[in-house]
Design a protein around this motif. Structure first.
Motif, PDB file in Angstrom:
ATOM      1  N   THR A 187      48.600  12.627  48.488  1.00 38.69           N
ATOM      2  CA  THR A 187      49.876  12.484  47.815  1.00 38.69           C
ATOM      3  C   THR A 187      50.997  12.850  48.757  1.00 38.69           C
ATOM      4  O   THR A 187      50.945  13.856  49.444  1.00 38.69           O
ATOM      5  CB  THR A 187      49.927  13.386  46.573  1.00 38.69           C
ATOM      6  OG1 THR A 187      49.293  14.610  46.868  1.00 38.69           O
ATOM      7  CG2 THR A 187      49.259  12.724  45.412  1.00 38.69           C
TER       8      THR A 187
ATOM      9  N   ALA B  86      53.680   8.655  43.049  1.00 42.54           N
ATOM     10  CA  ALA B  86      52.289   9.070  42.913  1.00 42.54           C
ATOM     11  C   ALA B  86      52.175  10.270  41.983  1.00 42.54           C
ATOM     12  O   ALA B  86      51.258  10.351  41.151  1.00 42.54           O
ATOM     13  CB  ALA B  86      51.699   9.390  44.284  1.00 42.54           C
TER      14      ALA B  86
ATOM     15  N   ARG C 275      52.713   9.126  38.292  1.00 46.17           N
ATOM     16  CA  ARG C 275      51.541   8.402  37.796  1.00 46.17           C
ATOM     17  C   ARG C 275      50.431   9.383  37.427  1.00 46.17           C
ATOM     18  O   ARG C 275      49.747   9.224  36.412  1.00 46.17           O
ATOM     19  CB  ARG C 275      51.018   7.425  38.857  1.00 46.17           C
ATOM     20  CG  ARG C 275      51.941   6.273  39.198  1.00 46.17           C
ATOM     21  CD  ARG C 275      51.315   5.433  40.301  1.00 46.17           C
ATOM     22  NE  ARG C 275      52.225   4.488  40.897  1.00 46.17           N
ATOM     23  CZ  ARG C 275      52.437   3.251  40.467  1.00 46.17           C
ATOM     24  NH1 ARG C 275      51.785   2.823  39.402  1.00 46.17           N
ATOM     25  NH2 ARG C 275      53.277   2.459  41.085  1.00 46.17           N
ATOM     26  N   ARG C 276      50.260  10.382  38.272  1.00 48.61           N
ATOM     27  CA  ARG C 276      49.196  11.344  38.024  1.00 48.61           C
ATOM     28  C   ARG C 276      49.533  12.278  36.877  1.00 48.61           C
ATOM     29  O   ARG C 276      48.701  12.532  36.001  1.00 48.61           O
ATOM     30  CB  ARG C 276      48.939  12.146  39.300  1.00 48.61           C
ATOM     31  CG  ARG C 276      47.919  13.251  39.137  1.00 48.61           C
ATOM     32  CD  ARG C 276      47.662  13.946  40.449  1.00 48.61           C
ATOM     33  NE  ARG C 276      46.666  14.992  40.309  1.00 48.61           N
ATOM     34  CZ  ARG C 276      46.200  15.725  41.314  1.00 48.61           C
ATOM     35  NH1 ARG C 276      46.634  15.507  42.535  1.00 48.61           N
ATOM     36  NH2 ARG C 276      45.291  16.662  41.102  1.00 48.61           N
TER      37      ARG C 276
ATOM     38  N   SER D 230      49.443  10.584  33.311  1.00 46.62           N
ATOM     39  CA  SER D 230      48.192   9.963  32.875  1.00 46.62           C
ATOM     40  C   SER D 230      47.404  10.921  31.990  1.00 46.62           C
ATOM     41  O   SER D 230      47.228  12.094  32.330  1.00 46.62           O
ATOM     42  CB  SER D 230      47.346   9.574  34.090  1.00 46.62           C
ATOM     43  OG  SER D 230      46.081   9.114  33.691  1.00 46.62           O
TER      44      SER D 230
ATOM     45  N   LYS E 266      43.547  11.914  36.938  1.00 45.38           N
ATOM     46  CA  LYS E 266      43.708  10.876  37.939  1.00 45.38           C
ATOM     47  C   LYS E 266      44.422  11.427  39.167  1.00 45.38           C
ATOM     48  O   LYS E 266      45.297  12.272  39.063  1.00 45.38           O
ATOM     49  CB  LYS E 266      44.491   9.699  37.347  1.00 45.38           C
ATOM     50  CG  LYS E 266      44.711   8.538  38.302  1.00 45.38           C
ATOM     51  CD  LYS E 266      45.210   7.296  37.582  1.00 45.38           C
ATOM     52  CE  LYS E 266      46.612   7.434  37.070  1.00 45.38           C
ATOM     53  NZ  LYS E 266      47.141   6.148  36.551  1.00 45.38           N
TER      54      LYS E 266
ATOM     55  N   VAL F  51      46.448   9.818  42.651  1.00 44.00           N
ATOM     56  CA  VAL F  51      47.030   8.583  43.168  1.00 44.00           C
ATOM     57  C   VAL F  51      47.421   8.782  44.629  1.00 44.00           C
ATOM     58  O   VAL F  51      48.078   9.762  44.981  1.00 44.00           O
ATOM     59  CB  VAL F  51      48.265   8.151  42.350  1.00 44.00           C
ATOM     60  CG1 VAL F  51      48.844   6.859  42.908  1.00 44.00           C
ATOM     61  CG2 VAL F  51      47.891   7.977  40.877  1.00 44.00           C
TER      62      VAL F  51
ATOM     63  N   ARG G 234      47.961   1.062  46.977  1.00 38.10           N
ATOM     64  CA  ARG G 234      47.693   2.433  46.548  1.00 38.10           C
ATOM     65  C   ARG G 234      46.243   2.521  46.077  1.00 38.10           C
ATOM     66  O   ARG G 234      45.580   1.509  45.856  1.00 38.10           O
ATOM     67  CB  ARG G 234      48.646   2.878  45.429  1.00 38.10           C
ATOM     68  CG  ARG G 234      48.442   2.178  44.116  1.00 38.10           C
ATOM     69  CD  ARG G 234      49.414   2.690  43.050  1.00 38.10           C
ATOM     70  NE  ARG G 234      49.185   2.031  41.763  1.00 38.10           N
ATOM     71  CZ  ARG G 234      49.735   0.884  41.409  1.00 38.10           C
ATOM     72  NH1 ARG G 234      50.553   0.265  42.254  1.00 38.10           N
ATOM     73  NH2 ARG G 234      49.468   0.341  40.241  1.00 38.10           N
TER      74      ARG G 234
ATOM     75  N   GLU H 152      43.821   4.637  43.193  1.00 37.55           N
ATOM     76  CA  GLU H 152      43.785   5.477  42.001  1.00 37.55           C
ATOM     77  C   GLU H 152      42.362   5.995  41.817  1.00 37.55           C
ATOM     78  O   GLU H 152      41.408   5.207  41.831  1.00 37.55           O
ATOM     79  CB  GLU H 152      44.218   4.692  40.763  1.00 37.55           C
ATOM     80  CG  GLU H 152      45.615   4.103  40.885  1.00 37.55           C
ATOM     81  CD  GLU H 152      45.948   3.132  39.770  1.00 37.55           C
ATOM     82  OE1 GLU H 152      47.142   2.923  39.494  1.00 37.55           O
ATOM     83  OE2 GLU H 152      45.006   2.573  39.173  1.00 37.55           O
TER      84      GLU H 152
ATOM     85  N   TYR I  72      39.885   8.134  39.333  1.00 37.13           N
ATOM     86  CA  TYR I  72      39.654   8.685  38.001  1.00 37.13           C
ATOM     87  C   TYR I  72      38.406   9.567  38.045  1.00 37.13           C
ATOM     88  O   TYR I  72      37.322   9.099  38.417  1.00 37.13           O
ATOM     89  CB  TYR I  72      39.449   7.570  36.977  1.00 37.13           C
ATOM     90  CG  TYR I  72      40.650   6.692  36.743  1.00 37.13           C
ATOM     91  CD1 TYR I  72      41.522   6.929  35.692  1.00 37.13           C
ATOM     92  CD2 TYR I  72      40.919   5.605  37.579  1.00 37.13           C
ATOM     93  CE1 TYR I  72      42.627   6.112  35.465  1.00 37.13           C
ATOM     94  CE2 TYR I  72      42.014   4.787  37.372  1.00 37.13           C
ATOM     95  CZ  TYR I  72      42.860   5.052  36.307  1.00 37.13           C
ATOM     96  OH  TYR I  72      43.952   4.248  36.100  1.00 37.13           O
TER      97      TYR I  72
END
Length: 774
Positions: A24, A66, A69-70, A73, A77, A79, A150, A152, A154
């Motif tokens: 990140t 990033a 997004r993390r 979520s 996750k 990113v 990018r 991702e 999980y």
């Protein structure tokens, strides 16, 4: 108070071990107080005036980061954005991922390898490209980072991404249409033990048509590379009579091998904005590669003398995806994607040696030729609806059909081995998959987010009759309920807690199901040893099922740093494990040791993962200006598992290590009118001991790898040349893989202890890369 605690605990955290989490990007800080030395300004603030009274260019980005997004979520996750993909100048995708918590690689350090989350490979780690499983024959680890937008990651499965993810899911998003520049060109030169490496890539961003000039948007990327490798060969085996201690047999092979790999690949993402409600997307891709190599070894012992081998391989992979997105109203969308692909892989090898059988030395030549052709087609449909009650509904279905034809020919001194003739030389298989899923993500309040999903998947594999073998059919059906909960305590706005309850599975791969055997070349005929067993498939395999719990606690620092910890448990049933047994086989008159995958009861896997990432100014309020932008990274993972039916504490799942550790530092500064960046990463994977069977044990030495980089550029980001000097595996260490097994007494052989070993040298890898954007 929290800053004081972090400052006090940071030295303890950094001293635990070594590895770096380069995923990140450092988050740009708010403007510092006037009393402090100037730091990097955020993108949204006006450009500061430099000492020579020139204004620097500032780019404003409105897209999600990033961290956002993390953080937003519901499912756990991680990113990795483009900045982190470019930071170390990695050529192999695996080198980017191994700096993450719990991710390890196979292969020699510095060379990439197969990607494993939580130490589990062999299908336990699900790898997707744009949320789709890659086509057969496509080597994901060879995908160059230059073509990736990018990544991702999980830790627990979701209904939309799929439940074939006992260890987790890695979703690779390819380059998206961007308009920051028209062209991006990258070139690199490198050295791996003085062997040359070269690569180049080009990306063209497109935009034209319509009243706003955005009717057609796209990005086209190509990449080519040439890489040469040198490897040592140092293998051996020794068999000792357990009663007398006498060495019955000992063989060694010492020498070297050289190879050259050449590849060219590319992809495009083209979008046509038909209207404000309807878009069409076209995504073609191709991958071409060829390799050739040779090896020469000198043998001593009772079986082999000199050995010389040559090999070559060709591979091509073509893929085309077409999709449409329709948004009839705000919050609702329909998407349909169809795809088709084909790949072909051919391999040829020739091995010449002097073989000693019953005291007689003979010249032996073995030729192997194989050709694998795959054809695949898929269709995916999805409906999504976001309601005013903060519900995000997603429902979809997937269908896929693939066919494979594999032709294998083996000749020994020009004659096909009689034992393999009955199996035929052609293997034809068909795989059909259907999946349906639904999921709802609901945020009843600012403190709570809930995710509930259900996925059904059916996979049927058919192996056509060949030779004397009848047609076989394997059918697996799995229904996976999935639940994720995210809690953001009101009293602690910088903290959040995640809980996941999931059911995942691993389906048998085609090589595990196909029953055609592969004969070990060290003991091509007669009796062999546990440590050099033949390989064969098992068409009756069932999928592994795993019930999982993941619990994560995250603390976010003011400008994007994070401290997080994750605990997980996986209870696995119908566990697939490769078992070595002494069998009466049809391809030899003597009994042979054979490795076959089998469902062997259950196992429990547990682990802890810790991650720390922070800038110095988040930990130290009065840090000197030159240290404020320094980023500290550390992560660690510890794994423990227990396999039912095997004694001792070394009965691990597959090749899973005991853990992994990373530590790294990244820093940016300005000097002499240039922008500099530097950093290092230390990676450590402890030694592993695996109890393969009750009488066979395997040991793998620890892996230590140190990487460093120095980057510099002049002018604005989009106008100058950016240089990057990378040094990987700075302190090369040999890697050893050994095994010890006990062979039972037979009519012709005494009870014996068999030891085998393979010592692999590793090498320092240096590369210099330049990229231009215009």
């Amino acid at each position: 108070m929290s800053r004081l605690l972090l400052a006090l605990t940071a030295p303890c955290i950094c001293a635990v071990s070594a590895q770096a989490l380069a995923q990140t990007p450092p988050v740009t800080p708010p403007p510092p107080p006037a009393a402090k030395a100037p730091a990097m300004l955020p993108a949204a603030t006006p450009a500061a005036e430099s000492k020579d009274n020139k204004l620097e260019r500032v780019e404003v980005s409105s897209g999600p980061t990033a961290n956002s997004r993390r953080r937003n979520s519901t499912a756990s996750k991680i990113v990795i954005e483009r900045e982190d993909l470019e930071k170390y100048g990695d050529v192999a995708l695996g080198d980017v991922l191994r700096r993450l918590p719990g991710v390890t690689l196979g292969g020699r350090p510095g060379r990439g390898g197969d990607i494993r989350m939580r130490g589990m490979g062999g299908g336990a780690t699900q790898i997707l490209i744009d949320e789709e499983r890659p086509p057969p024959g496509f080597a994901v680890e060879d995908l160059p980072p230059d073509q990736i937008e990018r990544i991702e990651i999980y830790r627990a499965p979701t209904a939309a991404t799929g439940a074939r993810a006992i260890a987790g899911t890695i979703n690779i998003v390819l380059r998206e249409p961007l308009q920051k520049s028209n062209h991006e060109v990258r070139m690199g030169l490198g050295w791996d033990r003085n062997e040359p490496q070269a690569d180049a890539s080009w990306t063209r961003n497109l935009k034209w048509g319509g009243p706003n000039g955005d009717e057609f948007v796209g990005a086209i990327s190509t990449n080519g590379n040439i890489r040469r490798f040198f490897n040592n060969v140092d293998t051996g085996t020794r068999r000792t009579d357990l009663q007398t201690g006498e060495v019955i047999e000992q063989n060694t092979q010492v020498g070297n091998s050289e190879s050259q790999n050449t590849s060219l690949n590319g992809n495009a993402r083209l979008r046509w904005k038909y209207s404000d409600k309807l878009n069409f997307n076209l995504s073609p891709s191709f991958f071409l590669s060829q390799s050739e190599g040779s090896s020469q070894t000198d043998g001593t012992g009772t079986r082999f003398r000199d050995n010389h081998s040559e090999n070559d391989a060709r591979n091509h992979n073509l893929r085309l995806n077409l999709s449409g997105d329709y948004r009839p109203q705000v919050g609702e969308s329909f998407s349909l994607r169809v795809g088709a692909g084909t790949s072909k892989n051919t391999r040829n090898s020739q091995r010449r040696d002097k073989t000693i059988i019953r005291g007689v030395t003979t010249d032996r030549t073995q030729e192997d030729h194989s050709s694998v052709e795959d054809n695949q087609a898929s269709i995916n449909g999805r409906w999504s609806l976001k309601t005013a009650q903060e519900h995000q509904w997603v429902t979809g279905a997937e269908g896929e059909r693939s066919e494979r034809t594999q032709v294998v020919d083996t000749l020994v001194n020009g004659i096909a081995p009689q034992g393999l003739v009955r199996f035929g030389n052609t293997l034809a298989t068909r795989n059909e998959r259907f999946a349906a899923y639904t999921q709802d993500e609901w945020s009843p309040s600012k403190q709570w987010s809930l995710y509930a999903g259900l996925r059904y998947e059916r996979i049927e594999t058919t192996v056509a009759a060949t030779g004397e073998l009848p047609e076989t059919r394997n059918l697996s059906q799995v229904t996976s309920p999935l639940l994720h909960i995210l809690w953001k305590p009101a009293a602690f706005p910088k903290d959040q807690v995640r809980l996941s309850l999931t059911r995942s599975y691993r389906s048998p791969n085609l090589n595990d199901l196909a029953a055609r055997p592969s004969i070990n070349t060290m003991y091509p005929e007669g009796a062999n040893e546990q440590t050099h067993a033949d390989r064969a498939g098992n068409p009756d395999l069932k999928p592994e099922l795993a019930t999982g719990i993941d619990l994560s606690v995250e603390h976010w620092l003011p400008t994007g740093g994070i401290i997080s910890g994750t605990a997980f448990v996986r209870d696995i049933t119908n566990m697939i494990r490769r078992e070595v047994q002494l069998e009466t086989v049809s391809w030899d008159t003597a009994q042979r040791w054979v490795i076959r995958p089998r469902n062997l009861g259950s196992a429990r896997m547990t682990g802890l993962e810790f991650e720390f990432k922070a800038r110095v100014d988040e930990l130290w309020e009065d840090a000197p200006a030159e240290l404020q932008m320094m980023l500290l990274r550390f992560n660690a993972a510890v794994f423990k598992n227990k396999v039912q039916g095997f004694p001792g504490n070394s009965n691990r799942v597959g090749d899973q290590p005991r853990g992994s550790f990373n530590f790294g530092i990244d820093h940016r500064w300005k000097a002499w009118g240039l922008n500099f960046g530097s950093g290092f990463n230390a990676n450590y994977v402890p030694a592993t001991r695996e109890q393969v069977t009750e009488t066979l044990r395997r040991d793998i030495t620890a892996r230590r790898q140190f990487d460093a980089y120095l980057s510099w550029s002049s002018g604005a980001v989009r106008d100058g040349i950016n240089w990057r000097l990378t040094m990987a595996n700075l302190t090369p260490r040999d890697a050893e893989d050994s095994s010890v097994g006990i062979s039972p007494k037979t009519l012709t052989q005494p009870e014996s202890l068999t030891e085998s070993w393979s010592r692999n040298k590793t090498f320092r890898v240096v590369s210099l890369r330049a990229d231009m954007r215009f």
